[in-house]
Design a protein around this motif. Structure first.
Motif, mmCIF file in Angstrom:
data_model
loop_
_atom_site.group_PDB
_atom_site.id
_atom_site.type_symbol
_atom_site.label_atom_id
_atom_site.label_comp_id
_atom_site.label_asym_id
_atom_site.label_seq_id
_atom_site.Cartn_x
_atom_site.Cartn_y
_atom_site.Cartn_z
ATOM 1 N N GLY A 48 -2.594 5.084 0.110
ATOM 2 C CA GLY A 48 -2.899 5.094 1.382
ATOM 3 C C GLY A 48 -1.850 4.216 2.017
ATOM 4 N N ALA A 49 -0.664 4.277 1.729
ATOM 5 C CA ALA A 49 0.557 2.708 2.280
ATOM 6 C C ALA A 49 1.213 2.439 2.808
ATOM 7 C CB ALA A 49 1.013 3.008 0.858
ATOM 8 N N SER A 51 0.750 1.603 6.441
ATOM 9 C CA SER A 51 0.587 0.615 7.168
ATOM 10 C C SER A 51 -0.566 -0.926 7.328
ATOM 11 C CB SER A 51 0.403 1.277 9.272
ATOM 12 O OG SER A 51 0.228 -0.061 10.031
ATOM 13 N N ASP A 75 2.950 10.549 0.901
ATOM 14 C CA ASP A 75 4.579 10.508 1.700
ATOM 15 C C ASP A 75 5.397 9.761 0.737
ATOM 16 O OD1 ASP A 75 6.881 9.649 3.023
ATOM 17 O OD2 ASP A 75 5.854 9.840 5.100
ATOM 18 N N VAL A 78 7.124 6.442 1.689
ATOM 19 C CA VAL A 78 6.126 5.308 2.025
ATOM 20 C C VAL A 78 6.022 4.778 0.905
ATOM 21 C CG1 VAL A 78 4.074 4.908 2.530
ATOM 22 C CG2 VAL A 78 4.153 6.636 3.779
ATOM 23 N N GLY A 115 -6.224 2.515 2.490
ATOM 24 C CA GLY A 115 -5.260 2.104 3.721
ATOM 25 C C GLY A 115 -5.068 3.983 4.700
ATOM 26 N N THR A 116 -6.439 4.851 4.109
ATOM 27 C CA THR A 116 -5.830 5.831 4.134
ATOM 28 C C THR A 116 -6.435 6.437 5.730
ATOM 29 O OG1 THR A 116 -7.765 6.751 3.629
ATOM 30 C CG2 THR A 116 -6.142 7.250 2.131
ATOM 31 N N PRO A 117 -6.285 6.980 6.556
ATOM 32 C CA PRO A 117 -6.544 7.923 8.157
ATOM 33 C C PRO A 117 -8.445 7.873 7.527
ATOM 34 C CG PRO A 117 -4.588 8.709 7.987
ATOM 35 C CD PRO A 117 -4.840 8.259 6.180
ATOM 36 N N PRO A 140 -12.988 2.393 10.648
ATOM 37 C CA PRO A 140 -14.381 2.613 10.186
ATOM 38 C C PRO A 140 -14.729 2.393 8.981
ATOM 39 C CG PRO A 140 -13.112 4.108 11.782
ATOM 40 C CD PRO A 140 -11.824 2.944 11.611
ATOM 41 N N TRP A 221 -2.792 14.914 2.788
ATOM 42 C CA TRP A 221 -2.650 14.594 4.312
ATOM 43 C C TRP A 221 -4.535 14.711 4.586
ATOM 44 C CZ3 TRP A 221 -3.786 14.481 9.324
ATOM 45 C CH2 TRP A 221 -3.133 13.510 9.647
ATOM 46 N N HIS A 236 0.793 10.243 11.141
ATOM 47 C CA HIS A 236 1.041 8.836 11.175
ATOM 48 C C HIS A 236 0.847 7.654 12.203
ATOM 49 C CE1 HIS A 236 2.690 9.335 6.713
ATOM 50 N NE2 HIS A 236 3.399 9.379 6.923
ATOM 51 N N TRP A 239 -2.599 9.570 14.547
ATOM 52 C CA TRP A 239 -3.806 10.359 13.901
ATOM 53 C C TRP A 239 -5.335 10.032 14.656
ATOM 54 C CZ3 TRP A 239 -7.304 7.184 11.553
ATOM 55 C CH2 TRP A 239 -6.555 5.830 11.015
ATOM 56 N N HIS A 365 -7.144 -11.727 8.052
ATOM 57 C CA HIS A 365 -6.796 -10.363 6.884
ATOM 58 C C HIS A 365 -7.181 -11.405 5.507
ATOM 59 C CE1 HIS A 365 -5.435 -8.070 9.775
ATOM 60 N NE2 HIS A 365 -6.198 -6.752 9.680
HETATM 61 N N1 LIG Z 1 -8.298 -3.966 10.157
HETATM 62 C C1 LIG Z 1 -7.510 -3.987 10.407
HETATM 63 O O1 LIG Z 1 -7.458 -4.450 11.634
HETATM 64 C C2 LIG Z 1 -6.845 -2.156 10.669
HETATM 65 C C3 LIG Z 1 -5.627 -2.419 11.955
HETATM 66 C C4 LIG Z 1 -4.722 -1.328 11.973
HETATM 67 C C5 LIG Z 1 -5.832 -0.372 10.858
HETATM 68 N N2 LIG Z 1 -7.114 -0.806 9.839
HETATM 69 C C6 LIG Z 1 -7.332 1.050 9.103
HETATM 70 O O2 LIG Z 1 -6.508 1.031 8.372
HETATM 71 C C7 LIG Z 1 -6.413 2.322 8.488
HETATM 72 C C8 LIG Z 1 -5.430 2.928 7.402
HETATM 73 O O3 LIG Z 1 -4.467 2.950 9.362
HETATM 74 P P1 LIG Z 1 -2.818 3.020 9.530
HETATM 75 O O4 LIG Z 1 -2.683 2.683 11.243
HETATM 76 O O5 LIG Z 1 -2.542 2.062 8.453
HETATM 77 O O6 LIG Z 1 -2.855 4.110 9.716
HETATM 78 P P2 LIG Z 1 -1.224 4.791 9.265
HETATM 79 O O7 LIG Z 1 -1.153 6.521 9.545
HETATM 80 O O8 LIG Z 1 -0.309 4.189 9.268
HETATM 81 O O9 LIG Z 1 -1.041 4.906 7.283
HETATM 82 C C9 LIG Z 1 -1.895 6.308 6.701
HETATM 83 C C10 LIG Z 1 -1.704 6.144 5.251
HETATM 84 O O10 LIG Z 1 -2.431 7.081 4.766
HETATM 85 C C11 LIG Z 1 -1.572 7.666 4.603
HETATM 86 N N3 LIG Z 1 -2.211 9.482 3.723
HETATM 87 C C12 LIG Z 1 -3.114 9.811 3.906
HETATM 88 N N4 LIG Z 1 -4.087 10.939 3.451
HETATM 89 C C13 LIG Z 1 -3.815 10.697 2.116
HETATM 90 C C14 LIG Z 1 -3.797 10.439 0.920
HETATM 91 N N5 LIG Z 1 -5.274 11.677 1.056
HETATM 92 N N6 LIG Z 1 -3.721 9.718 -0.133
HETATM 93 C C15 LIG Z 1 -2.918 9.011 0.048
HETATM 94 N N7 LIG Z 1 -2.548 8.851 1.291
HETATM 95 C C16 LIG Z 1 -2.652 9.024 1.809
HETATM 96 C C17 LIG Z 1 -0.626 8.636 4.730
HETATM 97 O O11 LIG Z 1 0.423 9.213 4.468
HETATM 98 C C18 LIG Z 1 0.168 7.354 5.374
HETATM 99 O O12 LIG Z 1 0.514 6.349 4.892
HETATM 100 C C19 LIG Z 1 -7.562 3.670 9.206
HETATM 101 O O13 LIG Z 1 -8.954 3.463 9.067
HETATM 102 C C20 LIG Z 1 -7.361 2.174 10.291
HETATM 103 O O14 LIG Z 1 -8.768 1.992 11.127
HETATM 104 C C21 LIG Z 1 -7.426 -1.638 9.972
#
Ligand SMILES: NC(=O)c1ccc[n+]([C@@H]2O[C@H](COP(=O)([O-])OP(=O)(O)OC[C@H]3O[C@@H](n4cnc5c(N)ncnc54)[C@H](O)[C@@H]3O)[C@@H](O)[C@H]2O)c1
Length: 441
Positions: A48-49, A51, A75, A78, A115-117, A140, A221, A236, A239, A365
């Motif tokens: 999950g790369a 963001s 993706d 990505v 870092g997936t959803p 979470p 996804w 992206h 969700w 972080h």
């Molecule tokens: N700690 C923090 O401050 C913080 C901040 C933002 C987000 N988060 C958490 O990070 C996680 C990701 O959030 P985001 O905003 O980066 O989401 P995002 O949608 O930007 O990125 C998620 C990535 O996961 C990929 N993905 C989805 N299903 C997948 C699978 N089966 N295998 C591989 N990759 C897959 C997607 O293609 C996407 O590239 C969430 O759990 C979110 O709650 C934490």
């Protein structure tokens, strides 16, 4: 490398450690990696790369010992972009995968960042633990209550180091605040009010369903979530406003801040109950199922905790759109990531605790990731354990479930279900879409 650069790195001591001071410049980290012997390297992969996952990985790659050996995303665009970005931190190309099961077979993988959803955290984390990898899983920790227990078991039964991405746990200003509260410096803690009025909580403007973008494996996804056609406003980033994938502001930001409110009282017990009011009152032209307006309270043993959000607003108490007020008999501490201040009570014209100037803060972080890497070496528990991740997500999910099922739930911790509440219990365990199965650990 020029001799000047080599000399600078030697003087800075960067050739002598694999994990040490925080290096902020990717180019310096890249140079320093060359001096780390292969036996000291920590080989990391990312699932999950797009963001946050990549941001987490980049914090790891600032450490000379850390090297990215593999990236996994559904993706193609990505994967291509992040593979290039990894090369700012290291000279070796990471392998790329679209299926995390193949990714986990990558040779020499020590640790996995997830870092997936949220709806994918449980399956990927359990598989990684069972494959003998240490895991940094984003918060979470899971998108349902049942998955939380499964993940705790997966970490502990497989003796894995698991850090949950609630980075405040590695934050110096939060520790200072906790020391003050635990030391009795604001008097008896009576209440913690928490709020998060983030604009993104209203979701994206509605758009019609469409074909998924080229290079996206949308079925992967969705994974264990119900089948549906692609819609950009639920994909992206956005969700998190749909129950099948996330829990809206109450879990997305809630877990970061509720975690601090629980830490303040050293709470280690499950919620007793949750009372929630609110609904979807605003922005009907925006795509979201999770609540845009919400007020929650949880009865703790010796203080009260509340959460409020009004998504779409840019401000809140103390003029801040998010934060916590730790309310003691002698003073209130207002805090968020940017900083904190003490507001003393006044008695007979005098402050009950000394006034002090506002203090700064930030997000942590880098420290949180460094703590994870250190624990991989020492095998100690990291700053945010799976038990921390479980507990705070349980509080947050219980609030959402309360509002989805009539406003109030009582939790039976021993039975791992809500008391006398079929509607709430129906939301404890997600119905995984075939062929995916809820892991049994
Ligand atoms: N700690 C923090 O401050 C913080 C901040 C933002 C987000 N988060 C958490 O990070 C996680 C990701 O959030 P985001 O905003 O980066 O989401 P995002 O949608 O930007 O990125 C998620 C990535 O996961 C990929 N993905 C989805 N299903 C997948 C699978 N089966 N295998 C591989 N990759 C897959 C997607 O293609 C996407 O590239 C969430 O759990 C979110 O709650 C934490």
């Amino acid at each position: 490398m020029t001799s000047n650069r080599r000399k600078f790195l030697q003087q800075a001591g960067l050739f002598t450690f694999g994990l040490g001071t925080l290096i902020h410049d990717p180019a310096i980290a890249k140079a320093a990696k060359k001096a780390v012997p292969p036996s000291d390297k920590i080989r990391i992969g990312l699932i999950g790369a797009r963001s946050m996952g990549f941001y987490d990985l980049s914090q790891a790659l600032k450490q000379p010992a850390a090297e990215c050996v593999a990236l996994c995303d559904i993706d193609d665009s990505v994967l291509a972009e992040k593979k290039k970005a990894v090369l700012e931190y290291q000279e070796t190309d990471p392998a790329t995968y679209k299926d995390y099961r193949k990714f986990l077979e990558h040779p020499d993988l020590d640790a996995v960042v997830i870092g997936t959803p949220d709806h994918w955290h449980c399956l990927t984390m359990v598989a990684a633990c069972e494959a003998g990898k240490d895991v940094y899983v984003e918060k979470p920790m899971a998108n349902s209550i049942a998955e939380l227990d499964i993940m705790v078991n997966a970490a502990r039964k497989n003796n894995r180091v698991v850090q949950v991405g609630q980075q405040q746990r590695s934050g110096t200003h939060w520790r200072e605040i906790m020391d003050m509260i635990h030391g009795g410096e604001i008097g008896q803690l009576r209440k913690v009010n928490i709020w998060g009025n983030f604009e993104y909580g209203i979701g994206q403007p509605e758009v019609p369903d469409s074909a998924p973008p080229e290079g996206v494996d949308f079925d992967m996804w969705l994974g264990p979530a119900p089948d549906r056609t692609f819609n950009k406003a639920r994909f992206h980033g956005s969700w998190r406003m749909f129950w099948d994938y996330g829990g809206g502001l109450a879990t997305d930001w809630g877990v970061h801040l509720i975690d601090m409110a629980l830490w303040a009282g050293k709470v280690d017990y499950d919620p007793v109950n949750a009372v929630a009011t609110g609904g979807n009152f605003a922005f009907p032209d925006h795509a979201h199922e999770t609540f845009d307006t919400m007020s929650v309270s949880w009865q703790l043993k010796d203080y009260n905790m509340t959460w409020e959000h009004s998504a779409g607003l840019g401000t809140g108490p103390y003029g801040k759109n998010y934060g916590l007020a730790f309310i003691g008999n002698d003073a209130t501490i207002f805090a968020n990531r940017e900083g904190w201040e003490v507001h003393p009570e006044v008695e007979n014209g005098k402050y009950k605790v000394p006034a002090m100037p506002p203090k700064g803060g930030r997000s942590y972080h880098e420290e949180h990731m460094k703590n994870f890497l250190e624990c991989i070496k020492t095998r100690k528990d990291p700053n945010c354990t799976v038990e921390n991740g479980r507990l705070v997500a349980l509080y947050a999910h219980s609030a959402n479930i309360a509002l989805r099922t009539g406003g109030m739930v009582a939790w039976d911790s021993a039975g791992r279900q809500f008391k006398n509440n079929d509607a709430a219990n129906a939301l404890v365990t997600p119905g995984y879409r075939k062929p995916w199965k809820l892991p049994r650990v």
